[in-house]
Design an enzyme around this catalytic site. Structure first.
Site, PDB file in Angstrom:
ATOM      1  N   HIS A   6       0.908  -1.307   0.201  1.00 47.09           N
ATOM      2  CA  HIS A   6       0.027   0.003  -0.024  1.00 47.09           C
ATOM      3  C   HIS A   6       0.983   1.378  -0.030  1.00 47.09           C
ATOM      4  O   HIS A   6       0.599   2.323  -0.820  1.00 47.09           O
ATOM      5  CB  HIS A   6      -0.945  -0.046   1.228  1.00 47.09           C
ATOM      6  CG  HIS A   6      -1.502   1.346   1.371  1.00 47.09           C
ATOM      7  ND1 HIS A   6      -2.967   1.508   1.225  1.00 47.09           N
ATOM      8  CD2 HIS A   6      -1.344   2.406   2.212  1.00 47.09           C
ATOM      9  CE1 HIS A   6      -3.388   2.854   1.444  1.00 47.09           C
ATOM     10  NE2 HIS A   6      -2.346   3.342   2.213  1.00 47.09           N
ATOM     11  N   GLU A   7       1.849   1.220   0.897  1.00 49.00           N
ATOM     12  CA  GLU A   7       2.802   2.431   1.019  1.00 49.00           C
ATOM     13  C   GLU A   7       3.610   2.538  -0.356  1.00 49.00           C
ATOM     14  O   GLU A   7       3.794   3.769  -0.954  1.00 49.00           O
ATOM     15  CB  GLU A   7       3.793   2.181   2.201  1.00 49.00           C
ATOM     16  CG  GLU A   7       3.299   2.332   3.520  1.00 49.00           C
ATOM     17  CD  GLU A   7       2.460   3.333   4.007  1.00 49.00           C
ATOM     18  OE1 GLU A   7       2.678   4.451   3.496  1.00 49.00           O
ATOM     19  OE2 GLU A   7       1.341   3.145   4.570  1.00 49.00           O
ATOM     20  N   HIS A  62       1.367   4.308  -2.928  1.00 47.60           N
ATOM     21  CA  HIS A  62       1.257   5.902  -2.861  1.00 47.60           C
ATOM     22  C   HIS A  62       2.607   6.413  -3.679  1.00 47.60           C
ATOM     23  O   HIS A  62       2.497   7.198  -4.332  1.00 47.60           O
ATOM     24  CB  HIS A  62       1.560   6.256  -1.282  1.00 47.60           C
ATOM     25  CG  HIS A  62       0.380   6.281  -0.634  1.00 47.60           C
ATOM     26  ND1 HIS A  62      -0.834   6.957  -0.761  1.00 47.60           N
ATOM     27  CD2 HIS A  62       0.063   5.637   0.449  1.00 47.60           C
ATOM     28  CE1 HIS A  62      -1.633   6.712  -0.055  1.00 47.60           C
ATOM     29  NE2 HIS A  62      -1.268   5.932   0.918  1.00 47.60           N
ATOM     30  N   GLU A  76      -5.867   6.899  -0.851  1.00 51.46           N
ATOM     31  CA  GLU A  76      -5.832   5.774  -0.263  1.00 51.46           C
ATOM     32  C   GLU A  76      -6.486   4.639  -0.789  1.00 51.46           C
ATOM     33  O   GLU A  76      -6.208   3.562  -0.949  1.00 51.46           O
ATOM     34  CB  GLU A  76      -6.715   6.010   0.994  1.00 51.46           C
ATOM     35  CG  GLU A  76      -6.006   7.048   2.005  1.00 51.46           C
ATOM     36  CD  GLU A  76      -4.492   6.721   2.550  1.00 51.46           C
ATOM     37  OE1 GLU A  76      -4.243   5.264   2.573  1.00 51.46           O
ATOM     38  OE2 GLU A  76      -3.556   7.372   2.263  1.00 51.46           O
ATOM     39  N   ASP A  81      -4.662   1.330  -1.828  1.00 53.28           N
ATOM     40  CA  ASP A  81      -5.121  -0.191  -1.633  1.00 53.28           C
ATOM     41  C   ASP A  81      -5.093  -1.031  -2.877  1.00 53.28           C
ATOM     42  O   ASP A  81      -4.776  -2.191  -2.861  1.00 53.28           O
ATOM     43  CB  ASP A  81      -6.563   0.149  -0.842  1.00 53.28           C
ATOM     44  CG  ASP A  81      -6.623   0.360   0.452  1.00 53.28           C
ATOM     45  OD1 ASP A  81      -5.524   0.546   0.981  1.00 53.28           O
ATOM     46  OD2 ASP A  81      -7.758   0.805   1.100  1.00 53.28           O
TER      47      ASP A  81
HETATM   48 ZN   LIG Z   1      -2.106   5.409   2.706  1.00 53.63          ZN
END
Ligand SMILES: [Zn+2]
Length: 412
Positions: free
Chosen positions: A274-275, A278, A352, A356
């Site tokens: 997930h990071e 980003h 977000e 995800d």
């Molecule tokens: Zn996040």
């Protein structure tokens, strides 16, 4: 009555009312019936505890914001800023040191007022829910380090801005924008290498299954991970998190030790993915770009209002000064800031969902992230049912149940 004073008082009271209404709506939205999705993750008792946590935090926020409201109203209406200004002027310094003293006095006063509240929050509320792991010593050391950073970085920034606005006339906003924009870029590596290590210990993640799983994932998505650190978050709180830092070639991931404790290796990879999402979707760069753009507009508007006599009159000032002009403009600007934050939060929630989705697609196991998010939410006693208005106003992350629903669509 002065038009600026009317705008400012309306804005301050309006924001207080708005936030109070949102808190009440949020409390009304608490659902005693546990969502099907979390059956087996929450014991009934623990679920009740999570709602109690939301309730206590709302009450606490209401209490502190009411107190702050009284202080700021009294301070504005009784000419508090003018008292501070007169005190500073009696020292007989030129603009830059006078400005530093002016901000210094305001900073110390507001810190003295807010510290008892933060002590109560950390050592009473967080303690009651077993989140607090901080000793008094760490609390005091954190404060001292925070002061040191404020004096060095805050002092430097204020001095430079005062210099530009005093010496460079109409173009002051442009120079200020340039230097602050540069600072916003340089603070990123500085944060990773200097500031964060002042507060936490970072140790490379030890060899083993978790490390090799993370490394093989990073390789599979061509993410040049230069360091995987474990951060001793447990020194302060049992809450857990992970974040990505570093610019250019230096890609670093910091995992809280509390996160590793509570999650399976598969969940850890999904959270890390997930990071990485980003980063791959350029959220960090875009966020920085928007902030820099916003700063430019802010300085331009500041230059229009900085010596407006009406604004100084609203605050009962006897003399005009650049440093007080900064302060008053920021107060006048706060309703616009609130509106901008609504848009920034909406953008952040969209990011977000994207991160995800990136995690689900690249790990090929959406279930791992769903599992990770659920465990994270339970261990942080997150509110499962925030009111839509509260999400709109305050939430940088979508509600957990919405995130899970979105992930299920990917796996379907
Ligand atoms: Zn996040």
């Amino acid at each position: 009555m002065n038009i600026y004073l009317i705008i400012i008082l309306t804005a301050i009271l309006g924001e207080f009312l708005l936030r109070t209404v949102v808190r009440v709506l949020n409390l009304k939205a608490l659902n005693p019936i546990l969502s099907q999705e979390f059956k087996g993750y929450y014991e009934p008792e623990k679920y009740a505890q999570s709602q109690e946590y939301t309730r206590m935090n709302s009450k606490f926020a209401f209490f502190t914001s009411s107190f702050d409201l009284c202080i700021i109203l009294v301070f504005i209406l009784f000419g508090g800023f003018n008292y501070v200004d007169n005190f500073v002027r009696e020292l007989g310094f030129s603009t830059i040191p006078s400005g530093l003293f002016f901000f210094g006095v305001l900073f110390i006063a507001s810190d003295l007022i807010s510290t008892p509240f933060s002590v109560y929050h950390q050592f009473v509320i967080e303690e009651r829910f077993n989140f607090n792991k901080m000793s008094y010593k760490t609390f005091i050391l954190d404060k001292l380090k925070g002061y040191l950073l404020t004096i060095i970085l805050g002092g430097l920034i204020i001095s430079v801005l005062l210099f530009f606005f005093e010496k460079t006339g109409d173009l002051a906003w442009l120079y200020s924008w340039g230097i602050i924009g540069l600072f916003m870029i340089l603070i990123q590596p500085l944060f990773t290498t200097v500031i964060a290590p002042m507060f936490n210990k970072f140790t490379p993640l030890e060899e083993g299954e978790l490390r090799s799983k993370i490394e093989s994932y990073a390789k599979s998505v061509k993410f040049p991970l230069s360091r995987i650190d474990v951060m001793d978050g447990s020194r302060r709180s049992s809450k857990s998190n992970a974040y990505f830092s570093g610019f250019g070639k230096q890609k670093r991931i910091a995992l809280f030790d509390t996160l590793i404790e509570k999650h399976s290796n598969e969940e850890m990879v999904a959270i890390l993915a997930h990071e990485v999402g980003h980063y791959k979707k350029h959220h960090i760069k875009i966020g920085l770009l928007i902030s820099i753009l916003h700063t430019g507009i802010l300085f331009w508007l500041l230059s229009l209002f900085i010596d407006n006599p009406g604004l100084f009159e609203a605050f009962k000032m006897e003399q005009i000064s650049i440093y007080a002009g900064f302060t008053f403009f920021m107060i006048l600007y706060s309703p616009i800031e609130l509106i901008i934050s609504v848009f920034m939060n909406a953008l952040s929630r969209r990011n977000e969902f994207q991160a995800d989705s990136y995690s689900a697609v690249t790990t090929k196991h959406p279930e791992d992230l769903i599992e990770g998010l659920k465990n994270l939410s339970v261990s942080n006693l997150g509110n499962l049912t925030p009111h839509p208005f509260s999400i709109l106003l305050d939430h940088s992350h979508p509600p957990i149940l919405n995130r899970i629903a979105a992930l299920r669509k990917i796996s379907a």
